[in-house]
Design an enzyme around this catalytic site. Structure first.
Site, PDB file in Angstrom:
ATOM      1  N   ASP A  30       0.870  -1.179   0.000  1.00 39.82           N
ATOM      2  CA  ASP A  30       0.000   0.000   0.000  1.00 39.82           C
ATOM      3  C   ASP A  30       0.903   1.223   0.000  1.00 39.82           C
ATOM      4  OD1 ASP A  30      -3.257   0.098   1.066  1.00 39.82           O
ATOM      5  OD2 ASP A  30      -2.163   2.000   0.889  1.00 39.82           O
ATOM      6  N   SER A 123     -17.096  -2.303  -9.347  1.00 40.82           N
ATOM      7  CA  SER A 123     -18.140  -1.661  -8.545  1.00 40.82           C
ATOM      8  C   SER A 123     -19.468  -1.712  -9.276  1.00 40.82           C
ATOM      9  CB  SER A 123     -17.727  -0.204  -8.329  1.00 40.82           C
ATOM     10  OG  SER A 123     -18.821   0.551  -7.861  1.00 40.82           O
ATOM     11  N   TYR A 147     -14.520   8.385 -11.556  1.00 41.06           N
ATOM     12  CA  TYR A 147     -14.231   7.185 -10.755  1.00 41.06           C
ATOM     13  C   TYR A 147     -14.848   5.955 -11.424  1.00 41.06           C
ATOM     14  CZ  TYR A 147     -14.941   3.564  -7.255  1.00 41.06           C
ATOM     15  OH  TYR A 147     -14.984   2.340  -6.609  1.00 41.06           O
ATOM     16  N   LYS A 151     -13.216   2.320 -13.400  1.00 38.10           N
ATOM     17  CA  LYS A 151     -13.577   0.907 -13.186  1.00 38.10           C
ATOM     18  C   LYS A 151     -13.937   0.240 -14.507  1.00 38.10           C
ATOM     19  CE  LYS A 151     -12.942   0.809  -8.796  1.00 38.10           C
ATOM     20  NZ  LYS A 151     -11.723   0.158  -8.297  1.00 38.10           N
ATOM     21  N   TYR A 175     -18.738  -4.896  -6.536  1.00 37.35           N
ATOM     22  CA  TYR A 175     -19.257  -4.766  -5.171  1.00 37.35           C
ATOM     23  C   TYR A 175     -20.453  -3.836  -5.169  1.00 37.35           C
ATOM     24  CZ  TYR A 175     -14.215  -5.554  -4.163  1.00 37.35           C
ATOM     25  OH  TYR A 175     -12.926  -5.979  -4.122  1.00 37.35           O
TER      26      TYR A 175
HETATM   27  P1  NAD Z   1      -9.637   2.068   0.728  1.00 35.43           P
HETATM   28  O1  NAD Z   1      -9.332   3.452   0.314  1.00 35.43           O
HETATM   29  O2  NAD Z   1      -9.877   1.794   2.156  1.00 35.43           O
HETATM   30  O3  NAD Z   1      -8.489   1.079   0.210  1.00 35.43           O
HETATM   31  C1  NAD Z   1      -7.753   1.302  -0.970  1.00 35.43           C
HETATM   32  C2  NAD Z   1      -6.278   1.277  -0.592  1.00 35.43           C
HETATM   33  O4  NAD Z   1      -5.495   1.503  -1.775  1.00 35.43           O
HETATM   34  C3  NAD Z   1      -5.913   2.365   0.417  1.00 35.43           C
HETATM   35  O5  NAD Z   1      -5.264   1.768   1.530  1.00 35.43           O
HETATM   36  C4  NAD Z   1      -4.993   3.287  -0.355  1.00 35.43           C
HETATM   37  O6  NAD Z   1      -3.986   3.859   0.467  1.00 35.43           O
HETATM   38  C5  NAD Z   1      -4.412   2.349  -1.417  1.00 35.43           C
HETATM   39  N1  NAD Z   1      -3.951   3.021  -2.628  1.00 35.43           N
HETATM   40  C6  NAD Z   1      -4.596   3.954  -3.363  1.00 35.43           C
HETATM   41  N2  NAD Z   1      -3.815   4.318  -4.402  1.00 35.43           N
HETATM   42  C7  NAD Z   1      -2.667   3.597  -4.328  1.00 35.43           C
HETATM   43  C8  NAD Z   1      -1.493   3.544  -5.095  1.00 35.43           C
HETATM   44  N3  NAD Z   1      -1.303   4.326  -6.157  1.00 35.43           N
HETATM   45  N4  NAD Z   1      -0.521   2.683  -4.741  1.00 35.43           N
HETATM   46  C9  NAD Z   1      -0.676   1.894  -3.646  1.00 35.43           C
HETATM   47  N5  NAD Z   1      -1.759   1.914  -2.859  1.00 35.43           N
HETATM   48  C10 NAD Z   1      -2.756   2.761  -3.203  1.00 35.43           C
HETATM   49  O7  NAD Z   1     -10.884   1.587  -0.161  1.00 35.43           O
HETATM   50  P2  NAD Z   1     -11.736   0.250  -0.073  1.00 35.43           P
HETATM   51  O8  NAD Z   1     -13.114   0.628   0.320  1.00 35.43           O
HETATM   52  O9  NAD Z   1     -11.005  -0.786   0.689  1.00 35.43           O
HETATM   53  O10 NAD Z   1     -11.786  -0.118  -1.623  1.00 35.43           O
HETATM   54  C11 NAD Z   1     -10.929  -1.088  -2.202  1.00 35.43           C
HETATM   55  C12 NAD Z   1     -11.235  -1.190  -3.681  1.00 35.43           C
HETATM   56  O11 NAD Z   1     -12.616  -1.522  -3.850  1.00 35.43           O
HETATM   57  C13 NAD Z   1     -11.031   0.122  -4.447  1.00 35.43           C
HETATM   58  O12 NAD Z   1     -10.481  -0.188  -5.702  1.00 35.43           O
HETATM   59  C14 NAD Z   1     -12.429   0.675  -4.582  1.00 35.43           C
HETATM   60  O13 NAD Z   1     -12.568   1.492  -5.720  1.00 35.43           O
HETATM   61  C15 NAD Z   1     -13.242  -0.597  -4.731  1.00 35.43           C
HETATM   62  N6  NAD Z   1     -14.659  -0.433  -4.327  1.00 35.43           N
HETATM   63  C16 NAD Z   1     -14.967   0.053  -3.086  1.00 35.43           C
HETATM   64  C17 NAD Z   1     -16.296   0.251  -2.736  1.00 35.43           C
HETATM   65  C18 NAD Z   1     -16.670   0.816  -1.381  1.00 35.43           C
HETATM   66  O14 NAD Z   1     -17.791   1.304  -1.242  1.00 35.43           O
HETATM   67  N7  NAD Z   1     -15.797   0.756  -0.377  1.00 35.43           N
HETATM   68  C19 NAD Z   1     -17.333  -0.061  -3.646  1.00 35.43           C
HETATM   69  C20 NAD Z   1     -16.986  -0.571  -4.887  1.00 35.43           C
HETATM   70  C21 NAD Z   1     -15.622  -0.757  -5.224  1.00 35.43           C
HETATM   71  N1  UFG Z   2     -27.112   9.180   1.547  1.00 36.54           N
HETATM   72  C1  UFG Z   2     -27.802  10.092   2.335  1.00 36.54           C
HETATM   73  N2  UFG Z   2     -27.079  10.900   3.150  1.00 36.54           N
HETATM   74  C2  UFG Z   2     -25.710  10.864   3.211  1.00 36.54           C
HETATM   75  C3  UFG Z   2     -25.020   9.944   2.390  1.00 36.54           C
HETATM   76  C4  UFG Z   2     -25.748   9.111   1.559  1.00 36.54           C
HETATM   77  O1  UFG Z   2     -29.031  10.164   2.314  1.00 36.54           O
HETATM   78  O2  UFG Z   2     -25.144  11.649   3.970  1.00 36.54           O
HETATM   79  C5  UFG Z   2     -27.901   8.247   0.705  1.00 36.54           C
HETATM   80  C6  UFG Z   2     -27.625   8.371  -0.784  1.00 36.54           C
HETATM   81  O3  UFG Z   2     -28.451   9.327  -1.346  1.00 36.54           O
HETATM   82  C7  UFG Z   2     -27.940   6.929  -1.251  1.00 36.54           C
HETATM   83  C8  UFG Z   2     -27.512   6.065  -0.062  1.00 36.54           C
HETATM   84  O4  UFG Z   2     -27.500   6.935   1.064  1.00 36.54           O
HETATM   85  O5  UFG Z   2     -29.308   6.789  -1.442  1.00 36.54           O
HETATM   86  C9  UFG Z   2     -26.146   5.420  -0.221  1.00 36.54           C
HETATM   87  O6  UFG Z   2     -25.178   6.421  -0.514  1.00 36.54           O
HETATM   88  P1  UFG Z   2     -23.601   6.105  -0.453  1.00 36.54           P
HETATM   89  O7  UFG Z   2     -22.875   7.382  -0.758  1.00 36.54           O
HETATM   90  O8  UFG Z   2     -23.257   5.416   0.826  1.00 36.54           O
HETATM   91  O9  UFG Z   2     -23.397   5.029  -1.607  1.00 36.54           O
HETATM   92  P2  UFG Z   2     -23.712   5.104  -3.165  1.00 36.54           P
HETATM   93  O10 UFG Z   2     -24.624   3.974  -3.472  1.00 36.54           O
HETATM   94  O11 UFG Z   2     -24.123   6.448  -3.587  1.00 36.54           O
HETATM   95  O12 UFG Z   2     -22.282   4.856  -3.820  1.00 36.54           O
HETATM   96  C10 UFG Z   2     -21.425   3.802  -3.375  1.00 36.54           C
HETATM   97  C11 UFG Z   2     -19.977   4.222  -3.511  1.00 36.54           C
HETATM   98  C12 UFG Z   2     -19.599   4.344  -4.945  1.00 36.54           C
HETATM   99  C13 UFG Z   2     -19.902   3.089  -5.647  1.00 36.54           C
HETATM  100  C14 UFG Z   2     -21.342   2.710  -5.482  1.00 36.54           C
HETATM  101  C15 UFG Z   2     -21.569   1.350  -6.063  1.00 36.54           C
HETATM  102  O13 UFG Z   2     -19.763   5.463  -2.888  1.00 36.54           O
HETATM  103  O14 UFG Z   2     -18.210   4.569  -5.042  1.00 36.54           O
HETATM  104  O15 UFG Z   2     -21.671   2.647  -4.088  1.00 36.54           O
HETATM  105  O16 UFG Z   2     -22.863   0.932  -5.912  1.00 36.54           O
HETATM  106  F1  UFG Z   2     -19.627   3.225  -6.960  1.00 36.54           F
END
Ligand code: NAD
Ligand code: UFG
Length: 330
Positions: A30, A123, A147, A151, A175
């Site tokens: 990381d 995602s 973003y 993906k 996810y």
């Molecule tokens: P996170 O930010 O907690 O973890 C991502 C990690 O990648 C971090 O620790 C960050 O420091 C590291 N990182 C970023 N850029 C880097 C680089 N250039 N080199 C090395 N390390 C780097 O996020 P997460 O929620 O654990 O997400 C993991 C993956 O899943 C991401 O690719 C994210 O886009 C994807 N994802 C997350 C969600 C969500 O809601 N959490 C939903 C869909 C997809």
């Molecule tokens: N919401 C609120 N108040 C807040 C935050 C969110 O009402 O303060 C609502 C949003 O309108 C939505 C729901 O809560 O209806 C979920 O919102 P999130 O921001 O938690 O999640 P999203 O579904 O909008 O998006 C997330 C990630 C994206 C990813 C997507 C995939 O943030 O990166 O899920 O489904 F791409």
């Protein structure tokens, strides 16, 4: 050995622990952009196992090549990336460079060192605004922000790599909305600053860091008017990666799976459940809709169940309780 990129992040740390508990050997790296070394130490403590960890950056191939030189890597689980939708709109080039160029750098090293298996964190955002729910893997793709575009581009790059090399195998894991934390309370999601996502914002409101939660719209065509999502426990998600890894170790080509529960919960469902299982107040006010939000998103997770033998097991109560247990004393 399995290389886990972005290992100290939210999903990476939970998956690393699941891999170690399943008897797999891992290497983590990381750049600590959005995480700290605390998660690495916690994973070591919880698993009772040591593993090599490197500070390396996707954008710096030399820092990654050291890892490929020093270890015998069989497969990569690729979490590293930037994930804030709003930031990606403000800084698109940062996102394209970090996520796309970074992944190309990783793939070039995999090619050089003969590593042909990759699990990628995609995602549900790649489905754009779905015409119907539940969402199946063959639904059309589109994105509404940089973003999401990263993906979708990376999915395309990985498909092309599989066309060029018939021995290559990839799992594209889409996810839905990961929340919750490991039951130990030692790893979880605790973003810096003001988070964008609903669960971290509920937690900050319950802690009094935010005065009240803003509910983005109560006039959606949903049962209670608020947005509906498929919230999945991060430990279930982690198990999905093990199942996907088993699949791509046996079969080459591209394998795409939705990782969700198949159930939709509203913003009010989350607020209510969180407040009741944790016995805390979550004050909120209703505000206008957030730009770009879709009314209802939830998965059809049948394909993952049929082909991987995986399904999410944990309930919303568990997700709300473990999220709070992780952050309440921080
Ligand atoms: P996170 O930010 O907690 O973890 C991502 C990690 O990648 C971090 O620790 C960050 O420091 C590291 N990182 C970023 N850029 C880097 C680089 N250039 N080199 C090395 N390390 C780097 O996020 P997460 O929620 O654990 O997400 C993991 C993956 O899943 C991401 O690719 C994210 O886009 C994807 N994802 C997350 C969600 C969500 O809601 N959490 C939903 C869909 C997809
Ligand atoms: N919401 C609120 N108040 C807040 C935050 C969110 O009402 O303060 C609502 C949003 O309108 C939505 C729901 O809560 O209806 C979920 O919102 P999130 O921001 O938690 O999640 P999203 O579904 O909008 O998006 C997330 C990630 C994206 C990813 C997507 C995939 O943030 O990166 O899920 O489904 F791409």
């Amino acid at each position: 050995m399995i290389l886990v990129t972005g290992m100290s992040g939210y999903i990476g740390s939970h998956t690393a622990l699941a891999l170690l508990n399943a008897g797999r050997e891992i290497i983590g790296f990381d750049n600590f952009y959005n995480s700290t070394a605390e998660a690495v130490e916690a994973v070591k403590k919880l698993s009772g196992k040591d593993f090599p960890f490197y500070t390396a950056d996707l954008r710096d191939p030399d820092s990654m090549e050291k890892i490929f030189k020093e270890n015998n890597i069989d497969a990569v689980i690729h979490f590293a990336g930037l994930k804030a939708v709003g930031e990606s709109v403000a800084k698109p080039l940062l996102y394209y460079e970090n996520n796309i160029s970074g992944t190309v750098n990783l793939l070039k090293l995999m090619e050089k060192y003969g590593v042909k298996r990759l699990v990628f964190s995609s995602s549900a955002t790649v489905y754009g605004e779905p015409k119907t729910v539940p969402i199946k893997e063959d639904f059309p793709n589109s994105t509404t922000n940089p973003y999401g575009s990263t993906k979708l581009y990376i999915e395309g790059i990985l498909k092309d790599v599989c066309v060029s090399d018939k021995d290559f195998s990839v799992a594209l894991l889409r996810y839905f909305n990961p929340i919750g934390a490991h039951e130990s309370g030692l790893i979880g999601e605790n973003p810096n600053g003001i988070p964008n996502n609903l669960m971290p914002r509920i937690c900050q409101t319950a802690k009094g860091i935010m005065k009240e939660l803003t509910v983005f719209g109560d006039d959606y065509p949903t049962p209670d008017g608020t947005g509906v999502r498929d919230y999945i426990h991060v430990c279930d998600l982690a198990d999905g990666h093990l199942a996907a890894l088993n699949k791509i170790e046996k079969e080459s080509g591209v394998h795409i799976y939705n990782l969700g529960t198949g159930k939709g919960y509203s913003v009010y469902d989350l607020i209510r459940t969180f407040a009741s299982v944790n016995n805390v107040d979550v004050p909120y006010k209703v505000c206008p809709r957030r730009a770009g939000d879709v009314p209802v998103v939830y998965a059809d997770p049948t394909k993952a169940k049929e082909e991987l033998g995986w399904e999410a097991k944990r309930e919303l109560e568990d997700m709300c309780k473990s999220s709070w247990d992780f952050v309440k004393d921080k």
